[in-house]
Design a protein around this motif. Structure first.
Motif, PDB file in Angstrom:
ATOM      1  N   THR A 121       0.863  -1.160   0.087  1.00 34.67           N
ATOM      2  CA  THR A 121      -0.022   0.033  -0.020  1.00 34.67           C
ATOM      3  C   THR A 121       0.762   1.199  -0.040  1.00 34.67           C
ATOM      4  O   THR A 121       0.363   2.264  -0.029  1.00 34.67           O
ATOM      5  N   ARG A 122       2.097   1.096  -0.102  1.00 33.03           N
ATOM      6  CA  ARG A 122       2.943   2.241  -0.379  1.00 33.03           C
ATOM      7  C   ARG A 122       3.093   2.416  -1.482  1.00 33.03           C
ATOM      8  O   ARG A 122       3.953   3.821  -2.099  1.00 33.03           O
ATOM      9  N   ASN A 123       2.696   1.611  -2.560  1.00 35.92           N
ATOM     10  CA  ASN A 123       2.795   1.934  -3.842  1.00 35.92           C
ATOM     11  C   ASN A 123       1.404   2.256  -4.302  1.00 35.92           C
ATOM     12  O   ASN A 123       0.406   1.732  -4.130  1.00 35.92           O
ATOM     13  N   PHE A 124       1.508   3.555  -5.230  1.00 34.85           N
ATOM     14  CA  PHE A 124      -0.002   4.097  -5.440  1.00 34.85           C
ATOM     15  C   PHE A 124      -0.419   3.283  -6.370  1.00 34.85           C
ATOM     16  O   PHE A 124      -1.891   3.186  -6.672  1.00 34.85           O
ATOM     17  N   SER A 125       0.126   2.350  -7.220  1.00 33.21           N
ATOM     18  CA  SER A 125      -0.518   1.705  -8.266  1.00 33.21           C
ATOM     19  C   SER A 125      -1.391   0.462  -7.547  1.00 33.21           C
ATOM     20  O   SER A 125      -2.501   0.128  -8.126  1.00 33.21           O
ATOM     21  N   CYS A 126      -1.001   0.041  -6.340  1.00 30.87           N
ATOM     22  CA  CYS A 126      -1.708  -0.934  -5.540  1.00 30.87           C
ATOM     23  C   CYS A 126      -3.012  -0.303  -5.227  1.00 30.87           C
ATOM     24  O   CYS A 126      -4.082  -0.819  -5.113  1.00 30.87           O
ATOM     25  N   THR A 127      -2.779   0.941  -4.090  1.00 29.59           N
ATOM     26  CA  THR A 127      -3.904   1.643  -3.668  1.00 29.59           C
ATOM     27  C   THR A 127      -4.942   1.967  -4.961  1.00 29.59           C
ATOM     28  O   THR A 127      -6.180   2.134  -4.702  1.00 29.59           O
ATOM     29  N   LEU A 128      -4.376   2.434  -5.996  1.00 23.05           N
ATOM     30  CA  LEU A 128      -5.297   2.756  -7.099  1.00 23.05           C
ATOM     31  C   LEU A 128      -6.268   1.525  -7.595  1.00 23.05           C
ATOM     32  O   LEU A 128      -7.184   1.830  -8.000  1.00 23.05           O
ATOM     33  N   ALA A 129      -5.349   0.362  -7.885  1.00 20.66           N
ATOM     34  CA  ALA A 129      -6.185  -0.624  -8.238  1.00 20.66           C
ATOM     35  C   ALA A 129      -7.311  -0.935  -7.102  1.00 20.66           C
ATOM     36  O   ALA A 129      -8.538  -1.394  -7.505  1.00 20.66           O
TER      37      ALA A 129
END
Length: 223
Positions: free
Chosen positions: A87-95
């Motif tokens: 969840t420190r990666n924006f691509s993960c939270t965006l998904a």
């Protein structure tokens, strides 16, 4: 990416074990252990969906809310094991936010109809279509940035704390190269807040926003 795959595999294995336990459990016996925990979590999630969204959506939305809550909580907590939080990666939270956004739009379409859904973009007049589109997309953006920003900020603060305690140790004990005597004293309390407490709070906020945004899209007569 390996951490994300590892979390997914671990959660799938946990769900498989829980399913086997539930299938073999005696419905007339007093639940205990993993069976009791599963029943408590499912009942809690179903009650939240029923109160915030609609009783009609419990059967279909409850499993999604429970699954995404478990995934976000696990992703927030793996940092305690020295791994990178997905969840420190924006691509993960965006998904994750995109999945919730699709659910919100689906609830809107099924409750009001596709024609009314499309017509809503042109209300009150046609030129408002652009701001209405941005308004529709805003929950996905805000939910993804909220989760990403809070988890990332906690990690940055902890990195700064460790850098400071390492610098302080070296200033007091110049001969103790690579030694940090103050970090282990300060870190437990800070990790308890930024990783454990904040991780659980951010998970709760995410699922609450998902349910609230979904509930708002459903007319009262459809509930």
């Amino acid at each position: 990416m390996p951490v994300v795959i590892g979390i997914t595999i671990a959660l799938l294995a946990l769900m498989f074990v829980a399913n086997r336990k539930l299938v073999k459990a005696d419905p007339l016996a007093k639940p205990e252990g993993l069976v009791l925990l599963c029943l408590m979590v499912v009942e809690m999630i179903d009650d939240m969906v029923e109160d915030i969204v609609s009783p009609k959506y419990v059967e279909h939305m409850g499993p999604y809310i429970g699954s995404i809550a478990l995934y976000i909580l696990t992703a927030n907590y793996v940092g305690l094991l020295g791994l990178d939080n997905p969840t420190r990666n924006f691509s993960c939270t965006l998904a994750l936010a995109f999945c919730s956004w699709v659910l919100i739009q689906y609830a809107d379409i099924t409750s009001s109809g596709l024609k009314n859904y499309i017509h809503g973009f042109f209300e009150p007049i046609a030129p408002f279509v652009i701001p209405n589109i941005f308004s529709t997309l805003s929950p996905m953006v805000s939910m993804s940035l909220r989760l990403f920003g809070n988890i990332l900020s906690g990690s940055i603060i902890m990195s700064l704390v460790y850098s400071f305690t390492g610098f302080l140790t070296k200033a007091i004990l110049p001969f103790a190269e690579g030694l940090d005597i103050f970090g282990p004293i300060l870190a437990p309390a800070l990790h308890a807040y930024f990783d454990i407490f904040s991780g659980a709070i951010q998970m709760y906020i995410f699922i609450m926003l998902t349910m609230v945004f979904t509930g708002v899209k459903i007319p009262d007569e459809a509930k």
